[in-house]
Design a protein around this motif. Structure first.
Motif, mmCIF file in Angstrom:
data_model
loop_
_atom_site.group_PDB
_atom_site.id
_atom_site.type_symbol
_atom_site.label_atom_id
_atom_site.label_comp_id
_atom_site.label_asym_id
_atom_site.label_seq_id
_atom_site.Cartn_x
_atom_site.Cartn_y
_atom_site.Cartn_z
ATOM 1 N N UNK A 227 -14.308 63.558 -0.805
ATOM 2 C CA UNK A 227 -14.968 64.136 0.513
ATOM 3 C C UNK A 227 -15.574 63.113 0.992
ATOM 4 N N UNK A 228 -15.565 63.105 2.391
ATOM 5 C CA UNK A 228 -16.215 61.862 3.152
ATOM 6 C C UNK A 228 -16.806 62.684 4.193
ATOM 7 N N UNK A 229 -18.399 62.151 4.281
ATOM 8 C CA UNK A 229 -19.345 62.744 5.185
ATOM 9 C C UNK A 229 -19.938 61.402 5.712
ATOM 10 N N UNK A 230 -20.550 61.777 6.829
ATOM 11 C CA UNK A 230 -21.520 60.841 7.403
ATOM 12 C C UNK A 230 -22.731 61.655 8.239
ATOM 13 N N UNK A 231 -23.801 61.018 8.127
ATOM 14 C CA UNK A 231 -25.207 61.347 8.561
ATOM 15 C C UNK A 231 -24.946 61.366 10.384
ATOM 16 N N UNK B 248 -23.869 56.826 9.388
ATOM 17 C CA UNK B 248 -23.683 56.178 7.950
ATOM 18 C C UNK B 248 -22.752 56.939 7.076
ATOM 19 N N UNK B 249 -21.850 56.372 6.365
ATOM 20 C CA UNK B 249 -20.703 57.161 5.814
ATOM 21 C C UNK B 249 -21.170 57.166 4.339
ATOM 22 N N UNK B 250 -20.495 58.450 3.610
ATOM 23 C CA UNK B 250 -20.639 58.452 2.403
ATOM 24 C C UNK B 250 -19.284 59.003 1.781
ATOM 25 N N UNK B 251 -18.856 58.719 0.408
ATOM 26 C CA UNK B 251 -17.667 59.300 0.070
ATOM 27 C C UNK B 251 -17.983 59.755 -1.419
ATOM 28 N N UNK B 252 -17.584 60.888 -1.756
ATOM 29 C CA UNK B 252 -17.731 61.492 -3.081
ATOM 30 C C UNK B 252 -16.636 62.400 -3.637
#
Length: 235
Positions: A35-39, A43-47
């Motif tokens: 799962x890829x998200x960003x604020x 700014x990105x985050x992958x989990x």
């Protein structure tokens, strides 16, 4: 890079704005996804998310949903989704078909009781660590193949050493300090949390989230959302 024609052809031939029958069947078999998200600042985050086959559920050809379990103490993805609903899901079948599926869309966070009222057929998982705290509902905007050419073909092995520690808060069972970061944390200097980690700022943001959820419930003429954050609980 000289691939414009190929890219245009791929979008014309392979990118759908919904899940077709084969995609829906593929989703129901998956036991994990990325799962890829960003604020709101980008700014990105992958989990990584995992569960028994079917934990990522197809509600219809435009809607997916998955549960958030206990044991995730950071909730970076949920925080990002509240600020920026755009998400990217990548499912990869390493075992059977050796193929992948991308789904991009807009996500929203739904309380467990609200989700079950709307979809009474959702199963109740008997494993305590796999009981949904909340659900993430994703409206599909793009769905397309991830080609097989670099996906390794893996063999699924039976679980060893007992059952998985679903929802555990035990540090060792979650992996402990596998990468040795704690030993080097002192060299980093004092940890300065972002503003959203400040209690007052977090409470203000939580109040906004609750107000939005209450507005949605009122518009839908449903019982007001009361999960997650309560205004009568002190920080």
């Amino acid at each position: 890079m000289g691939t414009t024609e190929r890219a245009d052809r791929f979008y014309a031939d392979q990118v759908l704005d919904r899940l077709n029958d084969r995609m829906r069947e593929f989703v129901t078999r998956q036991e994990m996804f990325f799962l890829a998200t960003s604020d709101r600042h980008g700014e990105c985050d992958n989990t990584f998310r995992a569960g028994p086959a079917g934990f990522l559920r197809v509600l219809d050809d435009l809607t997916l949903t998955y549960p958030e379990y206990r044991g995730n103490g950071v909730h970076a993805s949920l925080g990002n989704i509240e600020e920026n609903p755009h998400v990217g899901i990548l499912m990869v079948d390493f075992v059977q078909d050796r193929i992948g599926l991308h789904v991009n869309g807009a996500a929203r966070i739904v309380a467990d009781d609200e989700m079950r009222r709307a979809h009474p057929g959702l199963p109740e998982d008997p494993v305590p660590g796999r009981r949904a705290l909340v659900w993430v509902q994703v409206t599909v905007e793009e769905a397309y193949i991830h080609c097989a050419k670099h996906i390794p073909h893996l063999q699924k092995m039976p679980a060893q050493g007992g059952s998985r520690a679903w929802g555990t808060d035990d540090c060792k069972r979650k992996g402990g300090d596998f990468f040795g970061a704690a030993a080097e944390a002192g060299e980093r200097g004092p940890f300065l949390p972002p503003p959203r980690a400040d209690a007052a700022a977090w409470r203000a943001e939580a109040t906004k989230v609750l107000a939005r959820a209450e507005r949605r419930a009122a518009e839908a003429r449903e019982e007001a959302f009361s999960g997650w954050f309560r205004r009568d609980v002190s920080v």
